[in-house]
Design a protein around this motif. Sequence first.
Motif, mmCIF file in Angstrom:
data_model
loop_
_atom_site.group_PDB
_atom_site.id
_atom_site.type_symbol
_atom_site.label_atom_id
_atom_site.label_comp_id
_atom_site.label_asym_id
_atom_site.label_seq_id
_atom_site.Cartn_x
_atom_site.Cartn_y
_atom_site.Cartn_z
ATOM 1 N N LEU A 1 11.256 0.960 -3.945
ATOM 2 C CA LEU A 1 11.724 -0.382 -4.263
ATOM 3 C C LEU A 1 10.796 -1.088 -5.235
ATOM 4 C CD1 LEU A 1 12.599 -1.580 -0.639
ATOM 5 C CD2 LEU A 1 14.130 -0.538 -2.313
ATOM 6 N N THR B 1 10.858 -7.021 -5.814
ATOM 7 C CA THR B 1 11.938 -7.940 -5.439
ATOM 8 C C THR B 1 12.783 -7.407 -4.293
ATOM 9 O OG1 THR B 1 13.438 -6.942 -7.033
ATOM 10 C CG2 THR B 1 12.111 -8.823 -7.787
ATOM 11 N N ALA C 1 14.753 -4.731 -4.685
ATOM 12 C CA ALA C 1 15.825 -3.925 -5.286
ATOM 13 C C ALA C 1 15.320 -2.502 -5.504
ATOM 14 C CB ALA C 1 16.260 -4.522 -6.617
ATOM 15 N N GLY D 1 19.630 4.603 -5.129
ATOM 16 C CA GLY D 1 20.481 3.768 -4.300
ATOM 17 C C GLY D 1 21.312 4.626 -3.369
ATOM 18 N N ARG E 1 21.815 -1.073 -3.607
ATOM 19 C CA ARG E 1 20.531 -0.987 -4.298
ATOM 20 C C ARG E 1 19.619 -2.154 -3.959
ATOM 21 N NH1 ARG E 1 19.928 -1.332 -9.524
ATOM 22 N NH2 ARG E 1 18.090 -0.034 -9.374
ATOM 23 N N ASP E 2 20.151 -3.230 -3.370
ATOM 24 C CA ASP E 2 19.361 -4.428 -3.123
ATOM 25 C C ASP E 2 19.106 -4.571 -1.630
ATOM 26 O OD1 ASP E 2 18.082 -6.842 -3.101
ATOM 27 O OD2 ASP E 2 19.750 -7.991 -3.884
ATOM 28 N N GLY F 1 16.487 -6.413 -0.512
ATOM 29 C CA GLY F 1 16.091 -7.812 -0.397
ATOM 30 C C GLY F 1 14.976 -8.022 0.616
#
Length: 83
Positions: free
Chosen positions: A27, A30, A32, A38, A56-57, A59
Amino acid sequence: MNPHYFAFIELGKALARKKGLQWEMPLEDTGAAQDGVGCNLTAAAGDVPPPFYYLRDIGTEVKALAIVNAERVEGSAVDFLRP
């Protein structure tokens, strides 16, 4: 770690393996996934592309991050996770 939470995570890992998903993802700061990485949700759902959908995010959640960092301090970690 709470044994029930640990079991929950292990179940998630087992389900990801069963669907051919990558559990460990490199990652960015951020949260992501790095470029080209992903989880292929289209394949996991057994759908036929196109389109392709990827997760993919991941978080970050500020309250959870504070708890994780506090545990890392107790374990003598020198680096901290950032939102």
